[in-house]
Design a protein around this motif. Sequence first.
Motif, mmCIF file in Angstrom:
data_model
loop_
_atom_site.group_PDB
_atom_site.id
_atom_site.type_symbol
_atom_site.label_atom_id
_atom_site.label_comp_id
_atom_site.label_asym_id
_atom_site.label_seq_id
_atom_site.Cartn_x
_atom_site.Cartn_y
_atom_site.Cartn_z
ATOM 1 N N VAL A 1 11.082 2.313 15.007
ATOM 2 C CA VAL A 1 12.258 3.149 14.758
ATOM 3 C C VAL A 1 12.918 2.790 13.427
ATOM 4 N N ALA A 2 13.053 1.504 13.177
ATOM 5 C CA ALA A 2 13.704 1.084 11.929
ATOM 6 C C ALA A 2 12.752 1.291 10.756
ATOM 7 N N SER A 3 13.233 1.977 9.750
ATOM 8 C CA SER A 3 12.381 2.340 8.616
ATOM 9 C C SER A 3 12.153 1.150 7.681
ATOM 10 N N THR A 4 10.905 0.938 7.285
ATOM 11 C CA THR A 4 10.593 -0.152 6.344
ATOM 12 C C THR A 4 9.695 0.360 5.223
ATOM 13 N N LYS A 5 8.431 0.624 5.562
ATOM 14 C CA LYS A 5 7.504 1.051 4.499
ATOM 15 C C LYS A 5 7.867 2.444 3.978
ATOM 16 N N ALA A 6 8.490 3.267 4.836
ATOM 17 C CA ALA A 6 8.899 4.591 4.337
ATOM 18 C C ALA A 6 9.961 4.434 3.264
ATOM 19 N N LEU A 7 10.840 3.440 3.423
ATOM 20 C CA LEU A 7 11.905 3.227 2.441
ATOM 21 C C LEU A 7 11.349 2.868 1.060
ATOM 22 N N VAL A 8 10.435 1.914 1.008
ATOM 23 C CA VAL A 8 9.916 1.547 -0.330
ATOM 24 C C VAL A 8 9.157 2.721 -0.941
ATOM 25 N N ALA A 9 8.509 3.519 -0.096
ATOM 26 C CA ALA A 9 7.820 4.706 -0.612
ATOM 27 C C ALA A 9 8.832 5.741 -1.112
ATOM 28 N N GLN A 10 9.968 5.860 -0.434
ATOM 29 C CA GLN A 10 11.011 6.803 -0.873
ATOM 30 C C GLN A 10 11.593 6.381 -2.225
ATOM 31 N N VAL A 11 11.846 5.081 -2.366
ATOM 32 C CA VAL A 11 12.390 4.601 -3.643
ATOM 33 C C VAL A 11 11.361 4.837 -4.756
ATOM 34 N N THR A 12 10.099 4.596 -4.443
ATOM 35 C CA THR A 12 9.033 4.856 -5.423
ATOM 36 C C THR A 12 9.030 6.332 -5.827
ATOM 37 N N ALA A 13 9.131 7.204 -4.849
ATOM 38 C CA ALA A 13 9.095 8.649 -5.126
ATOM 39 C C ALA A 13 10.308 9.087 -5.938
ATOM 40 N N VAL A 14 11.464 8.550 -5.607
ATOM 41 C CA VAL A 14 12.665 8.965 -6.325
ATOM 42 C C VAL A 14 12.614 8.438 -7.770
ATOM 43 N N TYR A 15 12.009 7.281 -7.978
ATOM 44 C CA TYR A 15 11.827 6.768 -9.341
ATOM 45 C C TYR A 15 10.838 7.640 -10.120
ATOM 46 N N GLU B 1 0.836 -1.211 0.000
ATOM 47 C CA GLU B 1 0.000 0.000 0.000
ATOM 48 C C GLU B 1 0.869 1.260 0.000
ATOM 49 N N ALA B 2 1.996 1.205 0.685
ATOM 50 C CA ALA B 2 2.879 2.387 0.737
ATOM 51 C C ALA B 2 3.342 2.753 -0.670
ATOM 52 N N VAL B 3 3.666 1.734 -1.458
ATOM 53 C CA VAL B 3 4.091 1.987 -2.849
ATOM 54 C C VAL B 3 2.894 2.472 -3.664
ATOM 55 N N ALA B 4 1.773 1.746 -3.551
ATOM 56 C CA ALA B 4 0.590 2.089 -4.353
ATOM 57 C C ALA B 4 0.123 3.515 -4.052
ATOM 58 N N ASN B 5 0.088 3.881 -2.769
ATOM 59 C CA ASN B 5 -0.405 5.213 -2.412
ATOM 60 C C ASN B 5 0.550 6.316 -2.866
ATOM 61 N N THR B 6 1.826 5.993 -2.916
ATOM 62 C CA THR B 6 2.802 6.992 -3.369
ATOM 63 C C THR B 6 2.694 7.203 -4.880
ATOM 64 N N LEU B 7 2.213 6.201 -5.575
ATOM 65 C CA LEU B 7 2.033 6.318 -7.035
ATOM 66 C C LEU B 7 0.761 7.081 -7.407
ATOM 67 N N LEU B 8 -0.181 7.084 -6.485
ATOM 68 C CA LEU B 8 -1.510 7.631 -6.769
ATOM 69 C C LEU B 8 -1.484 9.093 -7.233
ATOM 70 N N GLY B 9 -2.169 9.366 -8.310
ATOM 71 C CA GLY B 9 -2.320 10.751 -8.783
ATOM 72 C C GLY B 9 -1.068 11.332 -9.405
ATOM 73 N N ARG B 10 -0.095 10.476 -9.721
ATOM 74 C CA ARG B 10 1.168 11.010 -10.239
ATOM 75 C C ARG B 10 1.489 10.542 -11.661
ATOM 76 N N SER B 11 0.451 10.094 -12.351
ATOM 77 C CA SER B 11 0.661 9.739 -13.756
ATOM 78 C C SER B 11 -0.645 9.896 -14.502
ATOM 79 N N ALA B 12 -0.522 10.060 -15.799
ATOM 80 C CA ALA B 12 -1.698 10.123 -16.675
ATOM 81 C C ALA B 12 -1.287 9.641 -18.050
ATOM 82 N N ASP B 13 -2.133 8.854 -18.667
ATOM 83 C CA ASP B 13 -1.878 8.338 -20.026
ATOM 84 C C ASP B 13 -0.503 7.689 -20.167
#
Length: 368
Positions: free
Chosen positions: A154-168, A18-30
Amino acid sequence: EKGGWSSFMAKEISEQPEAVANTLLGRSADGAVHIPELDGLDDTLRGIERIVILGCGTAAYAGMIGKYAIEKWARIPVEVDLSHEFRYREPVIDERTLVLSISQSGETMDTLMAVKYAIEAGAKTISICNTQGATIARESDAVIYTHAGPEVAVASTKALVAQVTAVYLFGLHLARLRGTLGTAEASVLLAELQAVPAKLATVLEQHAEIRELAHWMSDTRSVLFLGRHVGYPVALEGALKLKELAYIHAEGFAAGELKHGPIALIEPGQPVFVVVPSPRGADSLHPKVVSNIQEIRARGARVLAIAEAGDASVLPYADKVFTIPPASAFFEPLLAFAPLQIFAMELAAAKGLDVDQPRNLAKSVTVE
Ligand code: BG6
């Protein structure tokens, strides 16, 4: 609040699709990436000559992965620095430099001070941040929010995959503006990114099997991690997680560096996690990593591989294989982090440690 999970970390690992999916939301078209938050910055982003990515800990590893992607897709030189090293070395930056900071909390003092330094020097600043309205987000020219939801452990997990998604997403946005990727090629990459959540969900199904290995290894004193290309930061993250959570000595290496030193550490029984690249693709580093596996195996290493499902070439040399669904090179990290996170968490749990609150660490470090 943990919703039936044994820890926040376990819950947050499970929330990664969900962290990846939600980070993708609304950020592409066609079939093309468009990040509305960056509207108004098109000319700036066309004019920049280089990018410096800043972060600490796990966020810095997201930055390392970002460097590979942005350089490949948008053809701009990218440098990655730890925030706390950056401003004490008189970095060469000016108004043609974009400083991209990555921070889950948006409050990490080291990163905040580095961003302020960059602003003083005239650089443009964009932040990737998971906390709405955080200080770093407010200081930056623009912010790309990750939508991982609150991260408590404390240890980052879902934030990391969301960060990689955002940077991509950012890399693809930049490539479109600068015309460095063909439309078809860019839309294939976007489609691969959009396919990550479903693939990641299948990786998480191996939780029980990984737990079994972690329990069996609970007396281990040292673990090494190897990877190449974007698998190298994955190896670094695997080692960091084991240090943070299980207090076990761990080191990550670029697999190509093995012969230049680390192979001396290999003795019979030494556990080594290897992130194996996909065997597909003309420029695949798969053969090189398989030969690294053979080298360490010949010296008695216990090989724990993370490999693509159906990759039979590692089976003869690995003591254990965790599989990830087929994905091209850039998308493997998003799938390969989870087994390493689960391994570290379960090993810590087997040792009776508090996985959400490791000793000596804080979720957000607001001192320098
Ligand atoms: C460390 C945390 O102190 O800060 C890590 O323990 C985190 O989990 C790092 O990756 C950076 O934090 P942030 O909030 O800037 O991403």
